[in-house]
Design a protein around this motif. Structure first.
Motif, short mmCIF file in Angstrom:
data_model
loop_
_atom_site.label_atom_id
_atom_site.label_comp_id
_atom_site.label_asym_id
_atom_site.label_seq_id
_atom_site.Cartn_x
_atom_site.Cartn_y
_atom_site.Cartn_z
N SER A 96 37.73 9.28 -11.99
CA SER A 96 36.90 8.13 -11.65
C SER A 96 37.78 6.96 -11.22
N PHE A 97 37.31 6.21 -10.23
CA PHE A 97 38.07 5.10 -9.66
C PHE A 97 37.16 3.89 -9.51
N ARG A 98 37.66 2.72 -9.93
CA ARG A 98 36.91 1.48 -9.76
C ARG A 98 37.86 0.41 -9.22
N ARG A 99 37.35 -0.34 -8.27
CA ARG A 99 38.11 -1.45 -7.70
C ARG A 99 37.44 -2.76 -8.11
N ILE A 100 38.22 -3.67 -8.70
CA ILE A 100 37.70 -4.96 -9.13
C ILE A 100 38.38 -6.04 -8.32
N GLN A 101 37.61 -6.77 -7.53
CA GLN A 101 38.15 -7.87 -6.74
C GLN A 101 38.22 -9.12 -7.62
N CYS A 102 39.42 -9.54 -7.93
CA CYS A 102 39.59 -10.68 -8.84
C CYS A 102 39.40 -12.00 -8.09
N THR A 103 38.58 -12.86 -8.64
CA THR A 103 38.30 -14.19 -8.09
C THR A 103 38.28 -15.18 -9.25
N PRO A 104 38.40 -16.49 -8.96
CA PRO A 104 38.41 -17.48 -10.04
C PRO A 104 37.16 -17.47 -10.90
N ASP A 105 36.01 -17.06 -10.34
CA ASP A 105 34.77 -17.09 -11.13
C ASP A 105 34.48 -15.76 -11.84
N LEU A 106 35.43 -14.82 -11.78
CA LEU A 106 35.25 -13.53 -12.46
C LEU A 106 35.32 -13.75 -13.97
N MET A 107 34.33 -13.24 -14.69
CA MET A 107 34.26 -13.41 -16.14
C MET A 107 34.80 -12.16 -16.85
N PRO A 108 35.30 -12.32 -18.08
CA PRO A 108 35.77 -11.14 -18.83
C PRO A 108 34.72 -10.04 -18.93
N SER A 109 33.45 -10.43 -19.13
CA SER A 109 32.39 -9.43 -19.25
C SER A 109 32.17 -8.68 -17.95
N ASP A 110 32.56 -9.27 -16.81
CA ASP A 110 32.45 -8.57 -15.52
C ASP A 110 33.41 -7.39 -15.46
N ILE A 111 34.43 -7.41 -16.30
CA ILE A 111 35.43 -6.34 -16.33
C ILE A 111 35.16 -5.35 -17.46
N THR A 112 34.99 -5.89 -18.67
CA THR A 112 34.88 -5.01 -19.83
C THR A 112 33.47 -4.51 -20.08
N GLY A 113 32.47 -5.33 -19.77
CA GLY A 113 31.08 -4.96 -20.02
C GLY A 113 30.39 -6.00 -20.88
N THR A 114 29.11 -5.80 -21.10
CA THR A 114 28.34 -6.78 -21.86
C THR A 114 27.15 -6.10 -22.52
N GLN A 115 26.41 -6.90 -23.29
CA GLN A 115 25.17 -6.42 -23.88
C GLN A 115 24.00 -7.18 -23.29
N ILE A 116 22.93 -6.47 -22.98
CA ILE A 116 21.73 -7.12 -22.46
C ILE A 116 20.54 -6.76 -23.36
N TYR A 117 19.60 -7.66 -23.40
CA TYR A 117 18.43 -7.43 -24.25
C TYR A 117 17.41 -6.58 -23.50
N ASP A 118 17.00 -5.50 -24.15
CA ASP A 118 16.01 -4.59 -23.58
C ASP A 118 14.66 -4.90 -24.24
N ALA A 119 13.77 -5.57 -23.48
CA ALA A 119 12.47 -5.98 -24.05
C ALA A 119 11.62 -4.79 -24.44
N SER A 120 11.79 -3.67 -23.75
CA SER A 120 10.95 -2.50 -24.03
C SER A 120 11.25 -1.90 -25.40
N THR A 121 12.49 -2.05 -25.86
CA THR A 121 12.87 -1.49 -27.16
C THR A 121 13.10 -2.58 -28.21
N GLY A 122 13.19 -3.83 -27.75
CA GLY A 122 13.43 -4.92 -28.68
C GLY A 122 14.83 -4.92 -29.26
N SER A 123 15.76 -4.34 -28.52
CA SER A 123 17.15 -4.27 -29.00
C SER A 123 18.10 -4.54 -27.84
N PHE A 124 19.37 -4.72 -28.19
CA PHE A 124 20.39 -4.94 -27.17
C PHE A 124 20.97 -3.61 -26.71
N ARG A 125 21.24 -3.55 -25.42
CA ARG A 125 21.82 -2.35 -24.82
C ARG A 125 23.17 -2.68 -24.21
#
Length: 333
Positions: free
Chosen positions: A75-104
């Motif tokens: 697997s290969f991923r290219r990340i274009q680094c810019t001043p507004d790039l956030m750490p979560s844009d690289i490592t990942g994040t959690q989002i709230y899933d309203a259908s399950t009422g939990s974070f994914r």
């Protein structure tokens, strides 16, 4: 020291040579020239290290990284680094899933075998630091949960030395985590002619990916064989002697030259020499490391670890010149 039971057998070396020959042939079908870059990428792949590439745009850095990933069907991923790039844009994040009422958890692009951080010095210090855990620990932490990265895992970061506006200099802690730093140079006229010929023939069409030349299991085999490559006590003493001199240069290269060195290399330099020299020996079909392996790697391992003073920059002194003086001062075994 390496366990003698890990010493590669003739069959191990034969299989390693066969795998490397296929990978190099597949790579050469897509990337013209850039032999030093190919060697650095293969050394990093075999050791499980990371590479920092410095060059002007347009010298096939992205193509080289993509091609190497294709050859092992990774697997290969290219990340274009810019001043507004956030750490979560690289490592990942959690989002709230309203259908399950939990974070994914949504994993970021760093969760790949090959990760190209294009123009890493354009990202902020906070974002750069987000890569430290991934590069060193081979894991990320998202919402308090640890996620292990796939293996092999190779970070290839690039930086452009001629456009400094809007860039953030990489901190020493980040630099030290790169096994090697390669300076990618312009192709020769003959190589550039070959590029034009291949453009006309369609061989370098971005949509034309090379076929698989090796498997993940083949790469794991190369890594196991490399760990068993013999490094004699004399070579080990040579490595430690070199890194010691970078920290105490005045007595060996003279006060006049030593004043240009702000900090010497950390123990990671010795580890890098040990690991990279084994990989280079394997690339050359050997089951033992020679002094010439250490010398051939001197700039790659030390140019980003021997830190220079502002006076050196003002006087036009390059780290490679001081590294050569250090090597000349240490007796070759």
């Amino acid at each position: 020291m390496s366990d003698q039971s890990l010493a590669p057998t003739p069959d191990d070396l034969a299989r390693a040579r066969e795998v490397l020959a296929r990978v190099e042939a597949s790579y050469a079908a897509k990337v013209v020239g850039q032999e030093h870059l190919r060697t650095s990428l293969l050394v990093a792949l075999i050791t499980g290290g990371h590479v920092l590439l410095e060059s002007v745009p347009g010298l096939a850095k992205t193509t080289a990284a993509q091609t190497l990933a294709d050859t092992v069907q990774a697997s290969f991923r290219r990340i274009q680094c810019t001043p507004d790039l956030m750490p979560s844009d690289i490592t990942g994040t959690q989002i709230y899933d309203a259908s399950t009422g939990s974070f994914r958890t949504i994993l970021g692009p760093v969760h790949a075998n090959f990760v190209l951080l294009d123009e890493i010095n354009r990202s902020s210090a906070k974002t750069q630091s987000a890569m430290l855990e991934a590069m060193q620990e081979r894991q990320t932490t998202i919402g308090g949960e640890v996620h292990h990265l796939p293996r092999p895992f190779l970070v290839i970061a690039t930086q452009n030395p001629i456009e400094q506006e809007g860039t953030y200099e990489l901190p020493e802690a980040q630099l030290d985590r790169f096994l090697l730093k390669e300076i990618v140079t312009y192709p020769s006229p003959q190589e550039e002619m070959e590029v034009l010929d291949r453009i006309d023939s369609g061989a370098l069409d971005p949509d034309n990916h090379v076929g698989r030349a090796a498997t993940i299991e083949d790469i794991e085999h190369l890594q196991r064989v490399a760990r068993g490559v013999h490094v004699s006590p004399a070579i080990r003493n040579y490595i430690v002697g070199i890194t010691y001199v970078t920290r105490n240069p005045a007595a060996y290269i003279g006060e006049e030259q030593a004043r240009y060195i702000r900090y010497g290399a950390s123990p990671r330099a010795s580890i890098a020499f040990l690991q990279a020299s084994r990989a280079r020996a394997l690339l050359n079909g050997r089951s033992h490391v020679l002094p010439e392996d250490i010398r051939a790697l001197r700039h790659l391992v030390l140019r980003h670890r021997v830190l220079l003073t502002f006076e050196a920059e003002a006087d036009g002194v390059r780290s490679e010149e001081l590294i050569d003086r250090i090597f000349d001062a240490v007796p070759t075994p």
